[in-house]
Write a protein that holds these residues in place. Structure first.
Motif, PDB file in Angstrom:
ATOM      1  N   GLU A 293       0.883  -1.158   0.000  1.00 17.52           N
ATOM      2  CA  GLU A 293       0.000   0.000   0.000  1.00 17.52           C
ATOM      3  C   GLU A 293       0.922   1.210   0.000  1.00 17.52           C
TER       4      GLU A 293
ATOM      5  N   ARG B  18       1.560  11.531   1.525  1.00 17.11           N
ATOM      6  CA  ARG B  18       0.904  12.454   2.479  1.00 17.11           C
ATOM      7  C   ARG B  18       1.366  13.883   2.231  1.00 17.11           C
TER       8      ARG B  18
ATOM      9  N   GLY C 117      -4.256  11.281  10.441  1.00 14.92           N
ATOM     10  CA  GLY C 117      -4.408   9.820  10.423  1.00 14.92           C
ATOM     11  C   GLY C 117      -3.311   9.096  11.186  1.00 14.92           C
ATOM     12  N   SER C 118      -2.834   7.985  10.608  1.00 12.33           N
ATOM     13  CA  SER C 118      -1.889   7.133  11.344  1.00 12.33           C
ATOM     14  C   SER C 118      -0.568   7.840  11.604  1.00 12.33           C
TER      15      SER C 118
ATOM     16  N   ASP D  27      -4.038  13.209   1.669  1.00 15.35           N
ATOM     17  CA  ASP D  27      -3.175  12.043   1.474  1.00 15.35           C
ATOM     18  C   ASP D  27      -3.954  11.012   0.657  1.00 15.35           C
ATOM     19  N   PHE D  28      -3.264   9.992   0.189  1.00 13.99           N
ATOM     20  CA  PHE D  28      -3.950   8.952  -0.595  1.00 13.99           C
ATOM     21  C   PHE D  28      -3.109   7.691  -0.615  1.00 13.99           C
ATOM     22  N   LYS D  29      -3.795   6.598  -0.967  1.00 19.51           N
ATOM     23  CA  LYS D  29      -3.154   5.280  -1.054  1.00 19.51           C
ATOM     24  C   LYS D  29      -3.268   4.759  -2.490  1.00 19.51           C
TER      25      LYS D  29
ATOM     26  N   ASP E 276     -12.682   6.424  -0.783  1.00 12.77           N
ATOM     27  CA  ASP E 276     -12.295   5.320   0.110  1.00 12.77           C
ATOM     28  C   ASP E 276     -10.783   5.318   0.340  1.00 12.77           C
ATOM     29  N   THR E 277     -10.037   5.807  -0.642  1.00  8.75           N
ATOM     30  CA  THR E 277      -8.569   5.649  -0.609  1.00  8.75           C
ATOM     31  C   THR E 277      -7.823   6.992  -0.574  1.00  8.75           C
ATOM     32  N   CYS E 278      -8.563   8.087  -0.554  1.00 20.36           N
ATOM     33  CA  CYS E 278      -7.946   9.427  -0.473  1.00 20.36           C
ATOM     34  C   CYS E 278      -8.561  10.167   0.706  1.00 20.36           C
ATOM     35  N   ARG E 279      -7.819  11.095   1.286  1.00 23.25           N
ATOM     36  CA  ARG E 279      -8.464  12.080   2.167  1.00 23.25           C
ATOM     37  C   ARG E 279      -8.625  13.367   1.374  1.00 23.25           C
TER      38      ARG E 279
ATOM     39  N   ARG F  99     -15.207   6.335   9.135  1.00 21.25           N
ATOM     40  CA  ARG F  99     -14.316   5.903  10.235  1.00 21.25           C
ATOM     41  C   ARG F  99     -14.685   6.606  11.535  1.00 21.25           C
TER      42      ARG F  99
HETATM   43  P1  TMP Z   1      -3.636   6.393   7.316  1.00 19.29           P
HETATM   44  O1  TMP Z   1      -3.388   7.793   7.776  1.00 19.29           O
HETATM   45  O2  TMP Z   1      -4.732   5.707   8.046  1.00 19.29           O
HETATM   46  O3  TMP Z   1      -2.363   5.587   7.261  1.00 19.29           O
HETATM   47  O4  TMP Z   1      -4.172   6.499   5.787  1.00 19.29           O
HETATM   48  C1  TMP Z   1      -3.396   7.114   4.787  1.00 19.29           C
HETATM   49  C2  TMP Z   1      -4.197   7.140   3.494  1.00 19.29           C
HETATM   50  O5  TMP Z   1      -4.386   5.830   2.991  1.00 19.29           O
HETATM   51  C3  TMP Z   1      -5.585   7.739   3.612  1.00 19.29           C
HETATM   52  O6  TMP Z   1      -5.838   8.510   2.440  1.00 19.29           O
HETATM   53  C4  TMP Z   1      -6.507   6.558   3.648  1.00 19.29           C
HETATM   54  C5  TMP Z   1      -5.763   5.527   2.851  1.00 19.29           C
HETATM   55  N1  TMP Z   1      -5.958   4.176   3.333  1.00 19.29           N
HETATM   56  C6  TMP Z   1      -6.469   3.209   2.486  1.00 19.29           C
HETATM   57  O7  TMP Z   1      -6.787   3.481   1.328  1.00 19.29           O
HETATM   58  N2  TMP Z   1      -6.602   1.938   2.958  1.00 19.29           N
HETATM   59  C7  TMP Z   1      -6.253   1.587   4.211  1.00 19.29           C
HETATM   60  O8  TMP Z   1      -6.385   0.424   4.571  1.00 19.29           O
HETATM   61  C8  TMP Z   1      -5.725   2.602   5.082  1.00 19.29           C
HETATM   62  C9  TMP Z   1      -5.338   2.275   6.495  1.00 19.29           C
HETATM   63  C10 TMP Z   1      -5.597   3.871   4.600  1.00 19.29           C
END
Ligand code: TMP
Ligand code: ASP
Length: 250
Positions: free
Chosen positions: A92, A96, A101-102, A177-179, A199-202, A222
């Motif tokens: 993944e 950022r 987040g994390s 941020d995004f994944k 789902d995968t971006c903020r 969340r």
């Molecule tokens: P995080 O701050 O929770 O690590 O998330 C960083 C970014 O990744 C955020 O845009 C949400 C995305 N993300 C996913 O697409 N799948 C995941 O399982 C997680 C934990 C985060």
């Protein structure tokens, strides 16, 4: 509408992958299932599949126009897209621009700190292990990606960020941020895969200042903020205003 498809090849938390008539392509169905915290929290969100599919299709097209190689071939229905068949690299890839987040849970970096250059983080895609954060040495040790592909992944992720930030800014959204996920074709080509969606971006709404009201992504789910699909719908409406016609396969 459900398009003609072959057997189910893989089912993930948010999508199903089916064989298609083309050996080197597959059909992806976006589901309404929503999960968070490694699927400890689950819900059905009516229309999520369509919204994420439609947003992703347009963003993949935008990236293709900027010469980012993606798996996207075209939309085949509201919740279905045709994509190149790839083997997904189990990483993944997170970029950022703003700390939240994390990153803020795991370090003393203050919420909202601007990150320039953007922070590039890699996680091992493994639900049973809870998608742990990796170091570069651990990525090498795992052997899940070739060294040249790893440097290409970082370059592509940064390029995606350079394209998406001004695109979202123009529609009053801030890409926090995004994944991303990447895959490799049978011919060895590295492609951007999976999805790019709320789902995968903020994404924060620049038209609002309240720290909760401005959230237009999965953090609404969340954090139990409500209005999740309204937020995704607003993102699609704004994305559509810039990218009106996604490519159709049929
Ligand atoms: P995080 O701050 O929770 O690590 O998330 C960083 C970014 O990744 C955020 O845009 C949400 C995305 N993300 C996913 O697409 N799948 C995941 O399982 C997680 C934990 C985060
Ligand atoms: N994608 C992860 C899950 O489904 C976590 C998340 O997005 O927060 O559990």
């Amino acid at each position: 509408m459900t398009p003609d498809h072959g057997p189910l090849l893989y089912e993930g938390k948010a999508k199903r992958v089916f064989a298609s008539a083309e050996a080197d392509q597959v059909l992806v169905e976006f589901k309404n299932d929503a999960t968070a915290f490694n699927a400890q929290k689950k819900a059905q969100l009516v229309d999520k599949g369509r919204l994420n599919c439609q947003i992703s299709a347009r963003l993949f097209e935008l990236l293709e126009q900027h010469n980012v190689p993606t798996h996207y071939c075209g939309l085949v229905a509201d919740t279905w897209m045709q994509v190149q068949r790839v083997e997904i690299i189990p990483l993944e890839v997170v970029l950022r621009n703003v700390a939240t987040g994390s990153l803020c849970r795991q370090t003393p970096i203050a919420e909202g700190t601007a990150l320039d250059p953007a922070l590039f983080d890699l996680y091992y895609k493994d639900d049973a292990l809870g998608d742990p954060l990796l170091t570069e040495a651990r990525v090498q040790l795992l052997g899940v990606v070739k060294a040249d592909h790893l440097s290409a992944i970082e370059q592509l992720a940064r390029r995606v960020n350079e394209i998406l930030c001004p695109f979202f800014n123009a529609i009053d959204l801030q890409l926090i941020d995004f994944k991303l996920e990447f895959g490799v074709t049978s011919g060895g080509e590295l492609l951007l895969a999976d999805e790019i969606s709320p789902d995968t971006c903020r994404l924060w709404d620049r038209r609002r200042t309240d720290a909760n009201d401005r959230i237009l992504d999965k953090d609404r789910f969340r954090k139990d903020l409500g209005g999740v699909m309204e937020a995704y719908g607003e993102v699609l409406k704004r994305v559509q205003s810039q990218c009106p016609i996604p490519r159709n396969c049929l």
